[in-house]
Design an enzyme around this catalytic site. Structure first.
Site, PDB file in Angstrom:
ATOM      1  NE  ARG A  32      -7.074   3.759   4.507  1.00  0.00           N
ATOM      2  CZ  ARG A  32      -8.281   3.411   4.081  1.00  0.00           C
ATOM      3  NH1 ARG A  32      -8.537   2.140   3.871  1.00  0.00           N
ATOM      4  NH2 ARG A  32      -9.211   4.299   3.854  1.00  0.00           N
ATOM      5  CG  HIS A  68     -14.051 -10.242   4.553  1.00  0.00           C
ATOM      6  ND1 HIS A  68     -14.474 -11.489   4.976  1.00  0.00           N
ATOM      7  CD2 HIS A  68     -12.740 -10.174   4.844  1.00  0.00           C
ATOM      8  CE1 HIS A  68     -13.464 -12.137   5.506  1.00  0.00           C
ATOM      9  NE2 HIS A  68     -12.395 -11.363   5.441  1.00  0.00           N
ATOM     10  NE  ARG A  91      -6.015  -4.521  -2.740  1.00  0.00           N
ATOM     11  CZ  ARG A  91      -6.521  -4.713  -1.525  1.00  0.00           C
ATOM     12  NH1 ARG A  91      -5.735  -4.685  -0.468  1.00  0.00           N
ATOM     13  NH2 ARG A  91      -7.808  -4.925  -1.354  1.00  0.00           N
ATOM     14  CG  MET A 122      -2.865  -7.397   9.309  1.00  0.00           C
ATOM     15  SD  MET A 122      -1.168  -7.038   8.855  1.00  0.00           S
ATOM     16  CE  MET A 122      -1.330  -6.734   7.107  1.00  0.00           C
ATOM     17  CB  CYS A 164       5.711 -41.661  -9.798  1.00  0.00           C
ATOM     18  SG  CYS A 164       6.443 -42.919  -8.738  1.00  0.00           S
ATOM     19  CB  SER A 204       9.870 -43.650 -11.077  1.00  0.00           C
ATOM     20  OG  SER A 204       8.795 -42.789 -10.758  1.00  0.00           O
ATOM     21  CE  LYS A 264      -3.573  -0.053   2.744  1.00  0.00           C
ATOM     22  NZ  LYS A 264      -4.765  -0.102   1.875  1.00  0.00           N
ATOM     23  CE1 TYR A 279       7.998 -40.091 -14.740  1.00  0.00           C
ATOM     24  CE2 TYR A 279       9.982 -40.466 -16.054  1.00  0.00           C
ATOM     25  CZ  TYR A 279       9.044 -40.908 -15.127  1.00  0.00           C
ATOM     26  OH  TYR A 279       9.155 -42.169 -14.576  1.00  0.00           O
ATOM     27  N   GLY A 332      -8.367  -7.216   4.369  1.00  0.00           N
ATOM     28  CA  GLY A 332      -9.224  -7.375   5.534  1.00  0.00           C
ATOM     29  C   GLY A 332      -8.611  -8.116   6.700  1.00  0.00           C
TER      30      GLY A 332
END
Length: 892
Positions: free
Chosen positions: A96, A468, A352, A107, A844, A777, A26, A864, A105
C-alpha cells in the site's frame, strides 16, 4: 548505509508517529500502534526518501533497498510463521501507499500478493477453505493486473458479471470454490491475451512490480489533481507499506470494516462506521457491496433491518470500541481506522486523523476543547479557514415542495441542483461552459476526481458512508448521496431510471446530502443559520486575533450579510456599482455626454440624493463601524451603451441624437482602459464628480449619525493614486466640500481621506504619499495586474497552464504572490510607517478572503483585511491562525 526500510510488528517498531515525513502517515501510524501494544499485522515501510530517489533515478530504486526489503520480509516471516512464496505455508502481503498527507484512494494498493498457482493450493489446504483461497487469488489477479500491468479492471468485472448471469447468480457470495477456480483461470487468460505472456508466478517479481507501481502512482493524473486541490507539495513523495495479510473473507467469523471515533459528518461523539462479514476491505470502500452499520444505534437510525457489528460480534465490537477510545486519546483527534477480524481475532490495519465535514470539524474541535482534550487555541488551529466555505452555502428550503424520486445515504451534507451528467469528463466540460451539474455514477473511482471537483453534487447508486465518493465529497465540501440502490444507471443510453420513471442526461435534479434524498427538478434553497459550535469557535477566534476583518459591500443586503457574519466595518464600497442601477444610469450617461462643466454638474445634481441615500443605508447598518468609500474608479466608457440599439435608446432618453451618443462613446474608448483615464485621474479631470460624491458621503454621515446615535467617521478613499500631487489635489477638493457641509448644516464631524495603493509606483513612493494620506488600503487586484503586467480578465486563458507547469505556485489573483506583489505591500507598509507610525493599513482585494494571503497580512502588520461578505468568517478564522502562528503564507 542509509536506512531505507523500517520494520513494525507485535509490540515494537523501528518508527514512531513523529516520523511521518519519512514513513508517511500510514507507516508512522502503524509503527505507533505497535508501540502502543495494539494488534497490528507485522510488516515494514519503505521510506519516502526511496520515492524521491526513484524519480531522481528515472524509475530505478537505490541499490541496497532490495537487500533491506528481503531482510525485513524475513522478519515478517518469523513473526507470522509462514514463508513468502512457500507452496505449503505461504505468507501473503499487502502493498500500500502512504504519503505524509492523507490522499484516500488516490494511489495504488495491491492485496493478497504472493499467490500463484502453487501457493493458492497451500492457502486452501492451510485454511481448509478452497473457496476462500481461490476468491483471494482471483482478487489478486484482478488488482495486480489493474495496478501493475495496466489492464483495466472492467475487463475482469465484465467477465465475472457474464459468468454470474450464465449461472443465475446475483451476488459474488453465491459463487463456490469451483466457480472461483474457473474465474481465476478466466482472469489469467485475459492477462495472457492482453499482455502476450502469462500472469507472473514469481512472487518476488510480483513484489517488486507492486512496489514500483505504488511509487509510480504518485505521479498519476488523479494523484496530481488531488495534490493540486489540497495544496500537497509534489516533492513529498509516498512511502510503501508491505504488511502481512489478514483475511476478513475466510468465513462468517471474519469481517472487515472502517470506523471513525466520531461521526465525520456531524461530529457526534460516538463510534461510527461500516463493516462487512466475510469480505475484504476493498468491498467496503469500493462500494461493491452495501455495508452494515457498526453500532446498533446507527443501524436503528438508518432504518436498517440487517445486523450490526455490535450485535453480530459483540466481543470484537467491545475491543474495537476500547481501541478507538485509546487512539483518540493518544492522538487528541478524531481517528479514521481500518480493521479486519480473522477467525474471531481483531487486527488494526490503519489509523489516521479522519477527514470530516466543516460542521463536524467545528463540533469536534469545540467538544474536544470543552473535554480538555485540547486547548482552545488548538481548537482554533484545527479548523481550516477555507473549510468554513462549506457552512456558508445554501441548504434546501424546508418549506419547498420536493419531488423525491430516490433515497440513499447522506454521504456529504449540503444541497445542490444541476443537470445530470454520467461521466467525470462531461462534468468538467459542462462546468467549464458555465453549467451546474450533478455527477451521477454507479460508483466513483479515483479516476473521477476531476469531475467530482467540478460537479455541484455527486450521486451514486452503490457505496456507503465510507466509500470513495463519500470520503472525497466530504473532503471537498461537495454534497453527495450514495447507495441510492433503487437507481438504475445506463451509461450507454445516458439515462437514470427509478421504476418506470426515466431521467436523461441534461435533466435537472437536486440532491440533499444531509437527508440522502434525490429530487427531480430544482428545489429552492435558503442561506444557513450560523450558531452553536460555529459561534463558540468564532468567539474564541475573535479573542485570539489581532487584525480586524471588514467586508467589501455596496448594497444594504451586502452590508447586512457582512454584519451577520461578523464584519467590523466596510473596507471597500465601490461607488461605481451603484451607478449601474437602472434608475440612475441615465443621469450617469447624461453627465458623461455633457460637453461642459455646467452640464456635468446638472446631471450630478440628479445623482446626489441617490448617492446620499446609498451611503446613508450603509452607515446606518454599520452603526458607527468604519466605512471606507472609494471614489469613482472605472473608465467612463463602461457606463455608455455598446450597441446601435442601445445608442438609440440612450439618445431618446436624453433628447440627443444617436450619432452624438456614438461619437462620444468612440471619443472615450481607450486602447488599454485599465491603465487609462480612470481612478483619481477622473477626479483630476472632472473634480465635480469627486465633489458630488464627497458631499453625498458627508451629508449621509450626518443623517445616519443623527438617526442611530452612533458617530459616523467616514473614510474617503482615492483610487489608483500614483503621486502625492494627485492625492493632494483631490484631498483639497474633499476638504473644501467637508467645510461647506459643516457650515451649511452647523454640524462638526470627523472624516479620513486615504489612498488605495494599487500601482507599483505608489508602493515605492508610499513614504511620500503617506504624508497626505490618513490610511492606505492595498488594492491587490490591480496591484497584481500592474506588477505582473497581466489582465485579470484575460489571465484565466493561460495562468492555469503556468500553475500546472510549475512556473507559478498558484494563481496570483486567487492567492497573493508573496514573493513579488507581497514585497511591494511589505515595502509600502514599512515606508508609510516610517513617516507616519500610526497610519492605518488594510487590504481590500479578493485576497482579503484567502487564508494564505491573510496570514501574510498578519505577518506584515496590517490592521485589517476586507473581503466579500460570505468570506468574512473565513477571514476572521484565518486572522486568528495568523495571530496564533498557525497561518501559512506562501513564500514563492
Amino acid at each position: 548505509m542509509t536506512k531505507w526500510v523500517y520494520a513494525f510488528g507485535e509490540v515494537k517498531a523501528d518508527g514512531k508517529a513523529e516520523m511521518r515525513e519519512l514513513l508517511g502517515g500510514k507507516g508512522a501510524n502503524l509503527a505507533e500502534m505497535c508501540n502502543l501494544g495494539l494488534p497490528v499485522p507485522p510488516g515494514f515501510t519503505i521510506t519516502t526518501e526511496v520515492c524521491t530517489a526513484y524519480y531522481e533515478n528515472k524509475g530505478e530504486l537505490p541499490a541496497d533497498v532490495e537487500s533491506q526489503t528481503l531482510e525485513a520480509m524475513a522478519g515478517v516471516e518469523t513473526l507470522v510463521g509462514g514463508k513468502f512464496g512457500d507452496k505449503d505455508d505461504p505468507l501473503l502481503v499487502s502493498v500500500r501507499s502512504g504519503a505524509r498527507a492523507s490522499m484516500p484512494g488516490m494511489m495504488d494498493t495491491v492485496l493478497n500478493l504472493g499467490l500463484n498457482d502453487q501457493t493458492v493450493e497451500g492457502l486452501a489446504a492451510r485454511s481448509g477453505d478452497a473457496r476462500f483461497a481461490f476468491d483471494s487469488y482471483r482478487r489478486f489477479v484482478q488488482m495486480y493486473s489493474d495496478v501493475v500491468l495496466g489492464i483495466a479492471h472492467e475487463h475482469f468485472e465484465n467477465s465475472l458479471e457474464s459468468y454470474k448471469e450464465s449461472k443465475g447468480f446475483n451476488l459474488d457470495t453465491d459463487l463456490g470454490a469451483e466457480d472461483w477456480m474457473k474465474m481465476t483461470e478466466t482472469f489469467k487468460s485475459i492477462v495472457a491475451d492482453k499482455m502476450g505472456k502469462p500472469f507472473p508466478q514469481d512472487v518476488h517479481e510480483q513484489l517488486w512490480g507492486a512496489i514500483n507501481a505504488v511509487f509510480g502512482s504518485w505521479e498519476t493524473p488523479r494523484a496530481i489533481t488531488y495534490r493540486r486541490l489540497h495544496d500537497i507539495p509534489d516533492d513529498w513523495g509516498t512511502a510503501v507499506n508491505v504488511q502481512a495479510m489478514v483475511f476478513g473473507n475466510m468465513g462468517d467469523n471474519c469481517a472487515t470494516g472502517v470506523a471513525f471515533t466520531r461521526n465525520p459528518s456531524t461530529g457526534d461523539n460516538r463510534l461510527y462506521g461500516e463493516f462487512l462479514i466475510n469480505a475484504q476491505g476493498e468491498d467496503v470502500v469500493a462500494g461493491i457491496r452495501t455495508p452494515h452499520a457498526i453500532t446498533e444505534a446507527s443501524r436503528i437510525e438508518s432504518n436498517d433491518d440487517r445486523y450490526s457489528l455490535e450485535a453480530a460480534m459483540p466481543d470484537n465490537y467491545q475491543e474495537l470500541q476500547a481501541i478507538c477510545d485509546k487512539l483518540e486519546q493518544h492522538y487528541s483527534d478524531m481517528q479514521d481506522l481500518e480493521f479486519t477480524i480473522q477467525n474471531g481475532k481483531l487486527w488494526m490495519l490503519q489509523t489516521r486523523n479522519g477527514k470530516r465535514t466543516a460542521e463536524a470539524a467545528l463540533k469536534i474541535a469545540v467538544d474536544m476543547a470543552e473535554e480538555k482534550l485540547i486547548s482552545r487555541d488548538e481548537a482554533i488551529l484545527r479548523i481550516d479557514p477555507a473549510s468554513l466555505d462549506q457552512l456558508l452555502h445554501p441548504t434546501l428550503d424546508p418549506d419547498a415542495a420536493r419531488d423525491v424520486i430516490a433515497t440513499g445515504l447522506p454521504a456529504s451534507p449540503g444541497a445542490a441542483s444541476g443537470e445530470i451528467v454520467f461521466s467525470a469528463n462531461d462534468a468538467e466540460a459542462k462546468t467549464n461552459a458555465g453549467t451546474d451539474v450533478i455527477l451521477v455514477r454507479v460508483e466513483t473511482s479515483p479516476e473521477d476526481i476531476h469531475g467530482m471537483h467540478a460537479a455541484k453534487g455527486i450521486l451514486t447508486a452503490r457505496g456507503g458512508m465510507t466509500s470513495h465518493a463519500a470520503v472525497v465529497a466530504r473532503g471537498m465540501g461537495t454534497p453527495c448521496v450514495s447507495a441510492a440502490g433503487s437507481l438504475r444507471i445506463d451509461y450507454a443510453a445516458k439515462t437514470m431510471s427509478v421504476g418506470e420513471r426515466v431521467l436523461k442526461e441534461g435533466d435537472i435534479i437536486t440532491i440533499d446530502g444531509a437527508a440522502g434524498q434525490v429530487m427531480a427538478g430544482k428545489v429552492p434553497t435558503r442561506h444557513p443559520e450560523l450558531s452553536g459550535d460555529f459561534a463558540t469557535l468564532m468567539g474564541w477566534a475573535d479573542a485570539a486575533r489581532v487584525m480586524k476583518v471588514r467586508a467589501n459591500a455596496e448594497t444594504p443586503d451586502d452590508a447586512a450579510t457582512a454584519r451577520k457574519f461578523g464584519a467590523e466595518g466596510i473596507g471597500l464600497c465601490r461607488t461605481e456599482h451603484m451607478f449601474f442601477d437602472a434608475e440612475r444610469i441615465t443621469s450617469v450617461r447624461e453627465m458623461i455626454l455633457a460637453r461642459d462643466e455646467a452640464g456635468r454638474r446638472a446631471a450630478l445634481a440628479k445623482l446626489l440624493p441617490m448617492q446620499k441615500d446609498d451611503f446613508f443605508q450603509l452607515f446606518k447598518i454599520m452603526a458607527g463601524l468604519p466605512v471606507t468609500i472609494r471614489l469613482l474608479d472605472p473608465p467612463l466608457h463602461e457606463f455608455l451603451p455598446h450597441s446601435d440599439a442601445e445608442n438609440e435608446s440612450v439618445a431618446a432618453a436624453l433628447g440627443v441624437s444617436a450619432v452624438e451618443v456614438a461619437a462620444r462613446t468612440n471619443e472615450l474608448k481607450e486602447f488599454n482602459p485599465m491603465l487609462g483615464h480612470r481612478g483619481c485621474r477622473l477626479a483630476v479631470t472632472y473634480p465635480e464628480i469627486a465633489e458630488m460624491q464627497a458631499r453625498a458621503i458627508f451629508e449621509a454621515a450626518i443623517a445616519a449619525g443623527a438617526e442611530t446615535g452612533q458617530q459616523v467617521v467616514p473614510e474617503v478613499m482615492v483610487p489608483l493614486v500614483a503621486t502625492k500631487a494627485e492625492l493632494d489635489m483631490i484631498k483639497a477638493v474633499i476638504d473644501r466640500v467637508a467645510e461647506e457641509v459643516q457650515t451649511e448644516q452647523g454640524v462638526k464631524f470627523d472624516y479620513l481621506v486615504g489612498s488605495m495603493i494599487e500601482l507599483p509606483r505608489a508602493a515605492l513612493m508610499a513614504g511620500e504619499i503617506a504624508q497626505t494620506s490618513a490610511f492606505f488600503s492595498f488594492g491587490t487586484n490591480d496591484l497584481t495586474q500592474t506588477t505582473f503586467g497581466v489582465s485579470r480578465d484575460d489571465a484565466s486563458r493561460f495562468l492555469g497552464e503556468y500553475v500546472e507547469k510549475g512556473i507559478l505556485p498558484n494563481d496570483p489573483f486567487v492567492s497573493l504572490d508573496i514573493a513579488g506583489v507581497g514585497q511591494l505591500v511589505r515595502m509600502g507598509a514599512e515606508r508609510a510607517r516610517d513617516v507616519k507610525p500610526k497610519i492605518k493599513l488594510g487590504i481590500c482585494g479578493e485576497h482579503g478572503g484567502d487564508p494564505a494571503s491573510i496570514s501574510f497580512c498578519g505577518e506584515t502588520g496590517l490592521d485589517y483585511v476586507s473581503c466579500s461578505p460570505f468570506r468574512v468568517p473565513i477571514a476572521r478564522l484565518a486572522a486568528a491562525h495568523s495571530a496564533l502562528g498557525g497561518g501559512e503564507s506562501r513564500t514563492a
